[in-house]
Design an enzyme around this catalytic site. Sequence first.
Site, PDB file in Angstrom:
ATOM      1  N   ASP A 446       2.089  -9.382  -3.630  1.00  0.00           N
ATOM      2  CA  ASP A 446       2.270  -8.947  -2.250  1.00  0.00           C
ATOM      3  C   ASP A 446       1.780 -10.078  -1.347  1.00  0.00           C
ATOM      4  O   ASP A 446       1.047 -10.970  -1.805  1.00  0.00           O
ATOM      5  CB  ASP A 446       1.464  -7.662  -2.017  1.00  0.00           C
ATOM      6  CG  ASP A 446       1.576  -7.174  -0.585  1.00  0.00           C
ATOM      7  OD1 ASP A 446       2.709  -7.135  -0.067  1.00  0.00           O
ATOM      8  OD2 ASP A 446       0.544  -6.855   0.017  1.00  0.00           O
ATOM      9  N   ASP A 650       1.416  -0.772  -2.188  1.00  0.00           N
ATOM     10  CA  ASP A 650       1.576  -1.475  -3.460  1.00  0.00           C
ATOM     11  C   ASP A 650       1.314  -0.569  -4.657  1.00  0.00           C
ATOM     12  O   ASP A 650       1.594  -0.949  -5.798  1.00  0.00           O
ATOM     13  CB  ASP A 650       0.607  -2.671  -3.539  1.00  0.00           C
ATOM     14  CG  ASP A 650       0.864  -3.688  -2.444  1.00  0.00           C
ATOM     15  OD1 ASP A 650       2.042  -3.942  -2.158  1.00  0.00           O
ATOM     16  OD2 ASP A 650      -0.110  -4.216  -1.877  1.00  0.00           O
TER      17      ASP A 650
END
Length: 758
Positions: A446, A650
Site C-alpha cells: 500500500d 488493507d
Amino acid sequence: MAIDPICGMTVDETYAIRAERNGQTFYFCSDRCRQKFLSTPASTKHEKKPQGKAIYTCPMHPEVQQGHPGNCPKCGMTLELKTVAAGTGKEENTELRDMTRRLWLGAALTLPVFVLAMAHLIPVLGHESWVMSDASRWIQFVLSTPVVLWAGWPFFQRGWRSLVTWHLNMFTLIAVGVGTAFAYSVVAILAPGIFPPAMRPHGSVDIYFEAAAVIVVLVLLGQVLELRARSRTGSAIRALLNLAPPTARQVAPGGDHEVPLDQVKVGDWLRVVPGDKVPVDGEVVEGHSSVEESMITGEPLPVEKNIGDKVTGGTVNGTGGFVMRAEKVGSDTLLAQIVNLVAEAQRSRTPIQGLADKVATVFVPTVVTVAALTFVLWMWLGPEPRLAYAIVNAVAVLIIACPCALGLATPMSIMVGVGRGAQEGVLVKNAESLERLEKITTLVVDKTGTLTEGKPRLMDAVTVEGFDQNEILRLAASLEQSSEHPLAAAIIAGAKAKNLSLEPVADFRSVTGGGVFGHVANKNVLVGKPSFLRTEGVIDFGALETKAQELQQTGQTVIFVAVDKKTVGLLAVADPVKPTTPDAIRDLHALGLQIVMVTGDNRRTAEAVAKTLGIDAVEAEVEPQAKSDRIQKLRHDGKVVAMAGDGINDAPALAAADVGIAMGTGTDVAMQSAGVTLVKGDLRAIAKAIHLSHATMRNIRQNLFFAFIYNALGIPIAAGLLYPFFGLLLSPIIAGAAMSLSSVSVIGNALRLQKEKL
C-alpha cells in the site's frame, strides 16, 4: 448441507462424494464411507440439515461442515465459524479455556514425575536409595495417571476418531505413542513378573511415565498456542464490526431519535453530527462536511462531502454536520463486505500441521506394522519365554517411535525463530506466515502509511520576488486557524514548526471546495485554489502556475496565497515518503522480489511515488474489495504473494495474501488481519523477516531429520534385528533414552537460531 449416513458427519454438498439410491442422492465425507454405504442394504436413515444459523468448517477440509463447534474428523483441527454476522460479539473460547486448564494442571503434575524419573542421572542424587525405590515408582504412577487419562484425553479421542475414519494424523501418533508408553509402564509396575529376568536387572522393570506425561504437556502447549492464534484472528473480525456505530440518528417529523443500527432501512434519512461515525452507506441530502475515509481509500486527507456525494458506513465525520439517505444497510454495506472478505481469507489458510499429518499417514501404519511383525516373529522364532520377549520388543518398537521429537521439531524452531524476529522488530503471529515467507515471489504494498508516513506535511513554500517565505506561511496559517479544511492542520503545523507567531483573524469566510478569506494583520488574505482566487478578483499568477504544475507532477497538493488581490506565493502539502523506504525497496529487489503498489490514492500521486522509488508496477484508485481481487489474481497466476499495508482498507488484502505484513504504526485491524507485524513500520524489516523465514524453515527440516533418524536406526534394532548376530536386544529403557536424545538434538539445534544473523 447434508449428513453422511454412515459416520453422521455434516458435509457440504458442493464438495462431498455422492451416491444415488432409490432416486435419492446421498453425500459422504470420504470414499470409504461411500463404499460402506453401497455395500450395505437400503437404510432408513435420511439426510438432515444442520441446526442453527452458525456453520463450522475445517480450514483444511472445506467439505467438513456442521452446525456446532467440534473437531475435524479428518485432521483433528478445531472447526471454525464459516459465517460472520453483523453484531457478532466476542464469544468465549471454551476450548481454549479447557485446554489451558488441562495444560496448567498437567504441567504441575508432570514436573515432579520428570524430576523423580531423571534423578538417577544427577550425580548428587544418583546414589540415593529413594531414587530407584518402589515409592518413587508409585508416586510417578499416581501423578502421571491424571496427566495421561484426563489432561491428554482429548488426544486419545481424536486419535481414536482418526483410526475409525482412517484419516491418520498427528493425533494418531500421539495416542499410540503415549498410550503404549503409559500402558507398558502400568503393567511393569503392577505385574513385573511377566517380564523375563533380562528386563529386571535391578529387580524391577523400567517405567516410562515421565515420557508419556511430558509428551501430553508438550502437545497441550502447542494446542493452546494454536488456539490463541486463532482467537486473535477472530478479533480482527470483531474490530471491523465495531467500526460501525451501534445506533443511528433517524430524522423524523417529530424530531430526531436514535434507533439500533439493524433497524435502519433503505430510504431512511439519518443525521450525522460532527465527530460521529457514518452509520450505513448512502448519499448526502443536506449540509456539508469533510469525512475521514482512509479506511476505504487509503487517502490520508479527509474528503469534502456536499449534497449528492456518497458516504460509506464506518467512516468518521469531521467538524461539519449533514443528513444522508440510507442506500445500503446490513450485509450490503461496504464494511460488511470487507468483514466477509477477511473472514473468508482467514479460513483459507493451510496450517503447518499438515506436514506432520502427511508424515503420519505413512509413519503410523508403518510403525504399527513393524511392531505387529516383531510380536509375531518373536512368538514364532524367539527363545522362551516367548510371550514376554514378544511383548517387550514390540513395546520397544512403539516407544522408540513415539513422536516426542516430531512434536518438538516444528514448535521449537518456530518458538526460537519468533523470539529472534521480535528482537529485530518483526512480530510473527503464526507459524504459517513464517513458513510461507520463504517462498514469496511478489510483494504488494500500500502507499499511504506503508511507503509514506501517512500524515500530510507542509513540504514547500514558494513566493514571488519581494515576499518572504515565513511571512507568507504566517499569514496563511493565521487564516487557516478558523478553517475546517483538511489541509489546514498541515499548514498550521508547518508554521508552528518554524516558531512563527500567528495573528487573529477578522471577517473570516469559507467557500466549500474553493478556499478561505479573511483579514489578517490589516491585510486581505485569500488561500485556496486558482479558480477561487479568480472569482475573488485575483488574475495574475505569473510563474507560480508553472511551479505549481511541477509540484503536482511529484504528487504534491498545491494551495495559492494572495494578499490584497495579488498572488504572492503557494504552499505545497504532501504525504512524504519514509526515509527508510528507498533502502527497503533496494533490499527487497536484491532478494529477487517483484514489488507492486496497489493503493486507493489518486493515480497521479501514486505514480509519482512509484517512479521515485523504482517500484515495478502501480495500480491506483483501487477499492478494498478490488485490492483483495488483485491479490487473488496474482496468486492464481502462480505468484506467492506477501501484502504490506497499515489501514482498515488493507485488511481484506492482508488476509487474502499468502502472508499479510502490517505496519506497527497502523491500525489494530490491519495488525490483527496480518500474520506479521513490523513494530517500527520500517519496510527494511521485511527483508529481515524473509531471511528469518529461510533460517527457520531450514532449521525445521534439520529437526525433522533428527526426529526421524533415531526412528529409522532404532526401530529395526528395537525389533531385534541384532539379536541373531550379537545376542543384543534394545530394552525399552534404551529406546526411551534414544527417544529423549532425539528430543535433545532437536532442542539444541533449534536454539542455534538465537544467533542467526538477519
